[in-house]
Design a protein around this motif. Structure first.
Motif, PDB file in Angstrom:
ATOM      1  N   ASP A  78       0.810  -1.223   0.000  1.00 28.65           N
ATOM      2  CA  ASP A  78       0.000   0.000   0.000  1.00 28.65           C
ATOM      3  C   ASP A  78       0.843   1.272   0.000  1.00 28.65           C
ATOM      4  N   LEU A  79       2.096   1.174   0.426  1.00 25.71           N
ATOM      5  CA  LEU A  79       2.967   2.349   0.427  1.00 25.71           C
ATOM      6  C   LEU A  79       3.381   2.744  -0.986  1.00 25.71           C
ATOM      7  N   PHE A  80       3.340   1.788  -1.904  1.00 28.00           N
ATOM      8  CA  PHE A  80       3.633   2.068  -3.309  1.00 28.00           C
ATOM      9  C   PHE A  80       2.367   2.658  -3.918  1.00 28.00           C
ATOM     10  N   ASP A  81       2.483   3.819  -4.570  1.00 26.52           N
ATOM     11  CA  ASP A  81       1.284   4.492  -5.074  1.00 26.52           C
ATOM     12  C   ASP A  81       0.794   3.974  -6.421  1.00 26.52           C
ATOM     13  N   GLY A  82       1.555   3.108  -7.056  1.00 26.73           N
ATOM     14  CA  GLY A  82       1.137   2.551  -8.339  1.00 26.73           C
ATOM     15  C   GLY A  82       1.488   3.414  -9.530  1.00 26.73           C
ATOM     16  N   GLU A  83       1.974   4.605  -9.297  1.00 30.18           N
ATOM     17  CA  GLU A  83       2.367   5.501 -10.379  1.00 30.18           C
ATOM     18  C   GLU A  83       3.847   5.832 -10.284  1.00 30.18           C
ATOM     19  N   GLN A  84       4.198   6.654  -9.297  1.00 25.90           N
ATOM     20  CA  GLN A  84       5.606   7.014  -9.116  1.00 25.90           C
ATOM     21  C   GLN A  84       6.388   5.844  -8.535  1.00 25.90           C
ATOM     22  N   ASN A  85       5.718   5.033  -7.749  1.00 27.14           N
ATOM     23  CA  ASN A  85       6.350   3.886  -7.090  1.00 27.14           C
ATOM     24  C   ASN A  85       5.455   2.673  -7.285  1.00 27.14           C
ATOM     25  N   ARG A  86       6.047   1.592  -7.817  1.00 27.95           N
ATOM     26  CA  ARG A  86       5.252   0.393  -8.089  1.00 27.95           C
ATOM     27  C   ARG A  86       5.934  -0.841  -7.513  1.00 27.95           C
ATOM     28  N   LEU A  87       5.127  -1.688  -6.901  1.00 27.45           N
ATOM     29  CA  LEU A  87       5.565  -3.001  -6.450  1.00 27.45           C
ATOM     30  C   LEU A  87       4.877  -4.005  -7.363  1.00 27.45           C
ATOM     31  N   VAL A  88       5.666  -4.789  -8.081  1.00 24.99           N
ATOM     32  CA  VAL A  88       5.119  -5.779  -9.008  1.00 24.99           C
ATOM     33  C   VAL A  88       5.397  -7.157  -8.423  1.00 24.99           C
ATOM     34  N   VAL A  89       4.327  -7.860  -8.079  1.00 20.84           N
ATOM     35  CA  VAL A  89       4.445  -9.196  -7.504  1.00 20.84           C
ATOM     36  C   VAL A  89       4.179 -10.210  -8.632  1.00 20.84           C
ATOM     37  N   HIS A  90       5.190 -10.999  -8.944  1.00 24.22           N
ATOM     38  CA  HIS A  90       5.116 -11.960 -10.043  1.00 24.22           C
ATOM     39  C   HIS A  90       4.752 -13.351  -9.512  1.00 24.22           C
ATOM     40  N   PRO A  91       3.712 -13.969 -10.088  1.00 26.14           N
ATOM     41  CA  PRO A  91       3.398 -15.342  -9.683  1.00 26.14           C
ATOM     42  C   PRO A  91       4.532 -16.274 -10.081  1.00 26.14           C
ATOM     43  N   LEU A  92       4.727 -17.293  -9.279  1.00 25.46           N
ATOM     44  CA  LEU A  92       5.755 -18.281  -9.598  1.00 25.46           C
ATOM     45  C   LEU A  92       5.245 -19.162 -10.728  1.00 25.46           C
TER      46      LEU A  92
END
Length: 99
Positions: free
Chosen positions: A84-98
């Motif tokens: 939630d701290l990543f805003d999706g624009e300037q900061n993105r967390l991308v979680v990749h499925p295995l």
């Protein structure tokens, strides 16, 4: 800073079970100082308010890639708060499925 410059931190393949593992993983690539607080408030300041890491500050966008396992598997509270701290624009967390 070049327009639309992006700092990509690819942590896929790295085992992260705890937030401490996450802090260990981002410290080097993000050039976090030794005095970095290693907590969610400090991370928010680092990626949103800026002024903590010259590496992050020198880019318009921060993208962190992680695997969907360990800390990022399921709905672990600390992972949800971190995401939630990543805003999706300037900061993105991308979680990749295995795969």
């Amino acid at each position: 800073m070049t327009p639309n410059s992006e700092l990509t931190v690819d942590l896929r393949g790295r085992r992260m079970e705890t937030l401490d593992d996450f802090w260990d993983a981002v410290t080097g690539p993000c050039s976090l100082p030794e005095w970095f607080g290693r907590n969610l408030n400090a991370w928010w300041d680092t990626i949103n308010a800026r002024g903590i890491s010259q590496v992050i500050d020198s880019h318009d966008v921060l993208v962190v890639h992680v695997d969907q396992r360990g800390l990022f598997e399921g709905n672990r509270e600390e992972a949800v708060i971190l995401a939630d701290l990543f805003d999706g624009e300037q900061n993105r967390l991308v979680v990749h499925p295995l795969t």
